[in-house]
Design a protein around this motif. Structure first.
Motif, PDB file in Angstrom:
ATOM      1  N   LEU A 168     -11.944  -7.181  -1.955  1.00 25.24           N
ATOM      2  CA  LEU A 168     -11.961  -8.133  -0.842  1.00 25.24           C
ATOM      3  C   LEU A 168     -12.662  -7.566   0.391  1.00 25.24           C
ATOM      4  O   LEU A 168     -12.997  -8.322   1.296  1.00 25.24           O
ATOM      5  CB  LEU A 168     -10.526  -8.538  -0.477  1.00 25.24           C
ATOM      6  N   VAL A 169     -12.897  -6.265   0.421  1.00 26.30           N
ATOM      7  CA  VAL A 169     -13.637  -5.689   1.550  1.00 26.30           C
ATOM      8  C   VAL A 169     -15.087  -6.150   1.527  1.00 26.30           C
ATOM      9  O   VAL A 169     -15.703  -6.393   2.563  1.00 26.30           O
ATOM     10  CB  VAL A 169     -13.552  -4.149   1.507  1.00 26.30           C
ATOM     11  N   SER A 203       3.770  -4.613   1.110  1.00 31.18           N
ATOM     12  CA  SER A 203       2.556  -3.912   0.725  1.00 31.18           C
ATOM     13  C   SER A 203       1.570  -3.914   1.887  1.00 31.18           C
ATOM     14  O   SER A 203       1.774  -4.574   2.911  1.00 31.18           O
ATOM     15  CB  SER A 203       1.930  -4.582  -0.494  1.00 31.18           C
ATOM     16  N   LEU A 204       0.479  -3.154   1.713  1.00 28.38           N
ATOM     17  CA  LEU A 204      -0.541  -3.120   2.757  1.00 28.38           C
ATOM     18  C   LEU A 204      -1.176  -4.489   2.958  1.00 28.38           C
ATOM     19  O   LEU A 204      -1.591  -4.830   4.064  1.00 28.38           O
ATOM     20  CB  LEU A 204      -1.614  -2.089   2.393  1.00 28.38           C
ATOM     21  N   GLU A 221      -8.308  -1.559   4.859  1.00 27.57           N
ATOM     22  CA  GLU A 221      -7.669  -0.336   4.409  1.00 27.57           C
ATOM     23  C   GLU A 221      -8.711   0.789   4.367  1.00 27.57           C
ATOM     24  O   GLU A 221      -9.813   0.606   3.852  1.00 27.57           O
ATOM     25  CB  GLU A 221      -7.050  -0.537   3.030  1.00 27.57           C
ATOM     26  N   MET A 222      -8.333   1.936   4.875  1.00 27.79           N
ATOM     27  CA  MET A 222      -9.247   3.076   4.927  1.00 27.79           C
ATOM     28  C   MET A 222      -9.017   3.951   3.697  1.00 27.79           C
ATOM     29  O   MET A 222      -8.228   4.892   3.725  1.00 27.79           O
ATOM     30  CB  MET A 222      -9.017   3.883   6.204  1.00 27.79           C
ATOM     31  N   GLY A 223      -9.691   3.642   2.635  1.00 26.52           N
ATOM     32  CA  GLY A 223      -9.555   4.436   1.422  1.00 26.52           C
ATOM     33  C   GLY A 223      -8.445   3.917   0.541  1.00 26.52           C
ATOM     34  O   GLY A 223      -7.372   3.515   1.011  1.00 26.52           O
ATOM     35  N   LYS A 224      -8.699   3.918  -0.743  1.00 28.98           N
ATOM     36  CA  LYS A 224      -7.736   3.403  -1.713  1.00 28.98           C
ATOM     37  C   LYS A 224      -6.505   4.303  -1.759  1.00 28.98           C
ATOM     38  O   LYS A 224      -6.588   5.507  -1.953  1.00 28.98           O
ATOM     39  CB  LYS A 224      -8.397   3.325  -3.086  1.00 28.98           C
ATOM     40  N   GLY A 225      -5.330   3.678  -1.582  1.00 28.43           N
ATOM     41  CA  GLY A 225      -4.069   4.395  -1.665  1.00 28.43           C
ATOM     42  C   GLY A 225      -3.781   5.304  -0.493  1.00 28.43           C
ATOM     43  O   GLY A 225      -2.865   6.122  -0.554  1.00 28.43           O
ATOM     44  N   SER A 226      -4.535   5.194   0.607  1.00 26.95           N
ATOM     45  CA  SER A 226      -4.332   6.080   1.750  1.00 26.95           C
ATOM     46  C   SER A 226      -3.241   5.595   2.689  1.00 26.95           C
ATOM     47  O   SER A 226      -2.768   6.363   3.535  1.00 26.95           O
ATOM     48  CB  SER A 226      -5.637   6.223   2.537  1.00 26.95           C
ATOM     49  N   ASN A 227      -2.835   4.317   2.582  1.00 27.33           N
ATOM     50  CA  ASN A 227      -1.846   3.713   3.483  1.00 27.33           C
ATOM     51  C   ASN A 227      -2.297   3.793   4.937  1.00 27.33           C
ATOM     52  O   ASN A 227      -1.470   3.819   5.848  1.00 27.33           O
ATOM     53  CB  ASN A 227      -0.474   4.374   3.334  1.00 27.33           C
ATOM     54  N   MET A 228      -3.616   3.821   5.154  1.00 24.06           N
ATOM     55  CA  MET A 228      -4.188   3.858   6.496  1.00 24.06           C
ATOM     56  C   MET A 228      -4.952   2.562   6.730  1.00 24.06           C
ATOM     57  O   MET A 228      -5.714   2.111   5.866  1.00 24.06           O
ATOM     58  CB  MET A 228      -5.132   5.050   6.650  1.00 24.06           C
ATOM     59  N   GLU A 250      -3.439  -4.379  -7.566  1.00 18.65           N
ATOM     60  CA  GLU A 250      -3.423  -4.859  -6.182  1.00 18.65           C
ATOM     61  C   GLU A 250      -4.371  -4.033  -5.324  1.00 18.65           C
ATOM     62  O   GLU A 250      -5.094  -4.568  -4.484  1.00 18.65           O
ATOM     63  CB  GLU A 250      -1.995  -4.781  -5.620  1.00 18.65           C
ATOM     64  N   ALA A 251      -4.378  -2.716  -5.535  1.00 15.20           N
ATOM     65  CA  ALA A 251      -5.296  -1.863  -4.768  1.00 15.20           C
ATOM     66  C   ALA A 251      -6.747  -2.184  -5.115  1.00 15.20           C
ATOM     67  O   ALA A 251      -7.619  -2.237  -4.229  1.00 15.20           O
ATOM     68  CB  ALA A 251      -4.991  -0.390  -5.062  1.00 15.20           C
TER      69      ALA A 251
END
Length: 810
Positions: free
Chosen positions: A383-384, A108-109, A229-236, A376-377
């Motif tokens: 946590l940010v 996962s991320l 993480e850059m945006g929820k669900g972005s995988n970035m 998880e997302a």
């Protein structure tokens, strides 16, 4: 100009008395209780504004200190730059070999973020950037720029000796030479690569570069790295690093990303290698089984002469083969489920994230997996902004734990179903085996051997095909991470943020300044206004005397405090006239009045008020006698330019008629305190003092007594019963409320008739609410018995601080 002439002899009506009679003191009457509780007062917005206006200097000072301090820090602090890179984490393809075999662990991320922030990657950055190498020593005058430095060996250090203005020799610390180099040209030898530019160099100069401990450097890299993480669900993912050197920040991020990509590729290669090795091991054993089954089948065919099965036997063998294949598929699924159960149990035990493998035909597991990914997302987004100990994060973790437990139950149910399917297939195969027993024995044996060979051949072909696919995947392994944007050299620092810091300093300065003002006002328990006198003391204010400006011109000239003779038209004199008017109203029905003037504590301007009051009363044509009854620290005599002796003490003890001074301007009679006796209270309470006052009542319209303060000594309480009126002098913004209340109670305890209060603003602070000065204490007792004020002056540093504070409060 004050003029005087001797008093006429024989006016003093004393008769010789015994010593006991002379020094007798009256008994204190019964104490009378009084209620000094303050009345309730409604608070308005204007009251708060007045507090700010009264203490605006303190608010401005605090604001200036905070704002200037913030500004200095903002413009002096070392700027910090931040460089960042953007990564995209791709999900693995659906048909990967490890996934089909149940051996792939989807990361996962959160896992990728932990890898990027790991110590191992930070150590790779330190070593690949050669941050553990630092210049240990340089010869004076040598100016060298190190453009490139790479060291692949384990040497503890290098020494560079200059052989010429542009040439140098490289050796280790033991003196073993590696070779020579030239300024501006690369040097490579023994795993060392150097590129030096000699700016100012002389032959014989040297420089030593040594390897430093890496633990602190690794910790510094880890602390500077931040991955989000850059945006929820972005995988970035955004990878950033902060440093005072913008180039260093850029290089750290790029090197970290480069090391991460290499680690990711190596991990994928290892996974593909594991697949190839696993399939190879299975093929090795299966090849032997296939050869054995094929040989056994051929031998049996040769022995019996049977080459094919009959229609019935062939049908049964085909059915059994299909069931065997179905059983093997169920077994493979069950192994995948057991692997998932083991991984999930480890995740529950360690509290780590869990990525569930896909199980065909398990709809409930799909729903739980979607819910787990959503939680998880949500946890990562929390946590940010929050720490792992925050209640919101803890709540999400509890929900994740509950979903994982539900998923474990679902996996265990799926395992039971698969095991039941295997047992059903085994029972069906056993049924077909019993049917095979009904055909001829020779054909039965051929069917068994044909079935075994067919199953082994199909499984062998399947694994052989997957082995080839795995080898192709291993050879073409690529990273699952793409670099979207590499880190660039930052142009502007992110810290300190000048606009933000100055705005915060401005707001914080205002808040602290206003807060301190209200705190000081809350802590201030002194008497300040006429309302305080009425509410807290239950007394009336007869007069408000402003600051006497003449008294500040030269403190060594006490006569300037006698403002009623120096400036008869000044506002201060008008205030004394207003006081005289109020006194006339109070004493309209009495022909002769004895007025006692006292205060709570020393230095409230009691003697100044007393002297000016006597003069202002005499200006109406009344006959006034002013008596200095402060036998401990007399000061009244200095205001009239007279000597302290002979005075009241000499008159009472020695019947010295010269104690009485008669002035023409102002037209009053005056008796100073005289010499300081050892027993002032006994003298003031003696019968002679009573007879003196009785005689004075007959001869004068007003007899004004300058008495000592109430709280330090008991002299004023002794004189209180002998007086008709008691006037209390209070300096606003100085006398604590409790001290003033104790003063009132002390006078009323001896039946003293307190006619009112005179607010004497000797400091010029007026009715501003300033500070909480602890004037009521033992320090007012010391030095009061005739000692000069200079004998107990405070230290210069403390006195200077107090002057600064008073200046701020003025």
């Amino acid at each position: 100009m004050i003029s005087d002439h001797p008093a006429s002899a024989g006016w003093f009506p004393f008769q010789p008395e015994s010593e006991s009679e002379t020094m007798s003191e009256p008994q204190a009457p019964r104490r009378r209780q009084t209620d000094l509780s303050p009345q309730e007062k409604e608070v308005h917005l204007s009251d708060y504004l007045n507090i700010l206006l009264r203490r605006w200097k303190i608010a401005i000072l605090v604001f200036a200190l905070v704002f200037i301090g913030t500004a200095l820090y903002t413009f002096i602090a070392t700027p910090v730059y931040e460089a960042s890179a953007t990564l995209q984490v791709r999900k693995p393809s659906q048909g990967s070999m490890l996934k089909e075999l149940g051996m792939e662990s989807e990361s996962s991320l959160t896992t990728e973020i932990e890898v990027l922030q790991s110590r191992s990657l930070a150590e790779q950055v330190v070593r690949r950037m050669n941050l553990d190498w630092q210049v240990a020593s340089v010869s004076p005058g040598l100016d060298v720029q190190i453009d490139e430095f790479n060291m692949n060996g384990t040497l503890p250090g290098l020494k560079i000796d200059l052989t010429g203005p542009t040439t140098y020799a490289v050796s280790d610390l033991a003196g073993r030479r590696f070779g020579t180099g030239e300024s501006g040209r690369p040097f490579e030898a023994n795993g060392v690569r150097l590129l030096l530019t000699l700016r100012a160099a002389q032959p014989g100069q040297s420089m030593t570069v040594e390897r430093q401990p890496v633990e602190e450097l690794i910790g510094g890299i880890q602390r500077s790295i931040r991955v989000v993480e850059m945006g929820k669900g972005s995988n970035m993912l955004r990878v950033s690093s902060q440093n005072s050197d913008p180039a260093r920040a850029r290089d750290v991020v790029n090197m970290l990303v480069e090391s991460y990509l290499a680690t990711n590729v190596a991990s994928k290669t290892r996974e593909a290698g594991k697949t190839v090795d696993f399939i190879g091991e299975q093929l090795t054993g299966l090849k032997d089984k296939l050869d054995t089954s094929e040989q056994a089948l051929q031998e049996y065919k040769v022995q019996t002469g049977l080459t094919t099965l009959g229609p019935e036997g062939g049908s049964l063998v085909g059915k059994v083969g299909g069931l065997e294949q179905q059983k093997n598929e169920l077994n493979l699924k069950r192994q995948r489920v057991e692997y998932a159960i083991e991984a999930l149990q480890q995740a529950l035990k360690r509290g780590t994230p869990f990525t569930p493998p896909v199980i065909e035909g398990a709809a409930q597991l799909g729903e739980l997996a979607a819910r787990l990914a959503e939680l998880e997302a949500a946890r990562k987004s929390l946590l940010v902004n929050f720490t792992p100990a925050h209640p919101a994060v803890k709540e999400k973790e509890a929900e994740i734990h509950r979903v994982q437990e539900s998923m474990l139950s679902a996996y265990q149910s799926a395992r039971q179903e698969l095991a039941l399917g295997e047992r059903d297939a085994a029972r069906t195969i056993a049924g077909y085996d019993s049917q095979l027993k009904e055909i001829p024995e020779t054909e039965l044996e051929l069917a068994k051997r044909t079935r075994v060979h067919k199953v082994n051949a199909e499984l062998y072909n399947f694994l052989l095909q997957k082995q080839q696919e795995a080898r192709i995947a291993q050879a073409s392994t690529i990273s699952s991470v793409d670099v979207v944007d590499a880190a660039l050299t930052p142009k502007e620092p992110i810290k300190p943020n000048k606009k933000k810091n100055l705005a915060l300093g401005f707001v914080l300065g205002i808040m602290l300044g206003v807060g301190l003002v209200f705190l000081l006002d809350y802590m201030d328990q002194t008497i300040k206004t006429s309302d305080d006198v009425r509410e807290k003391l239950g007394l009336t204010v007869l007069g408000i005397i402003p600051r006497i400006p003449f008294a500040d011109e030269d403190a060594r000239l006490p006569g300037k405090r006698l403002v009623t003779t120096l400036a008869p038209r000044s506002p201060v004199v008008e205030a004394f006239r207003a006081l005289r008017t109020n006194l006339n109203f109070l004493t309209a029905r009495e022909a002769h009045k004895v007025i006692l003037v006292t205060s709570s504590l020393p230095d409230e301007g009691k003697s100044t008020v007393c002297g000016n009051l006597a003069v202002i009363l005499a200006q109406t044509g009344a006959k006034v006698l002013l008596i200095g009854c402060d036998l401990r620290r007399p000061s009244l005599y200095a205001m009239f330019g007279q000597s302290v002796e002979p005075g009241l003490t000499d008159l009472l003890i020695e019947e010295n008629q010269a104690a009485l001074r008669r002035f023409n301007n102002p037209k009053i009679d005056f008796i100073p305190a005289g010499r300081i006796p050892p027993n002032p209270a006994e003298i003031l309470g003696s019968e002679r003092m009573k007879k003196l006052l009785a005689t004075a009542r007959e001869r004068y319209d007003y007899v004004v007594l300058d008495a000592p303060p109430v709280l330090p000594v008991t002299d004023a309480q002794v004189l209180a019963p002998l007086s008709d009126l008691i006037l209390v002098v209070l300096e606003p913004c100085r006398i604590p409320e409790r001290a003033a209340q104790q003063m009132v109670e002390s006078l009323r305890a001896v039946d003293g008739k307190i006619s009112g209060v005179i607010l004497n603003d000797k400091s010029g602070r007026g009715f501003k609410y300033y500070g909480s000065y602890n004037y009521y204490g033992n320090k007012y007792y010391r030095g009061y018995y005739g000692e000069a004020k200079d004998d107990f002056q405070e230290k210069p540093a403390i006195a200077a601080l107090k002057r600064v504070w008073d200046k701020l409060n003025s």
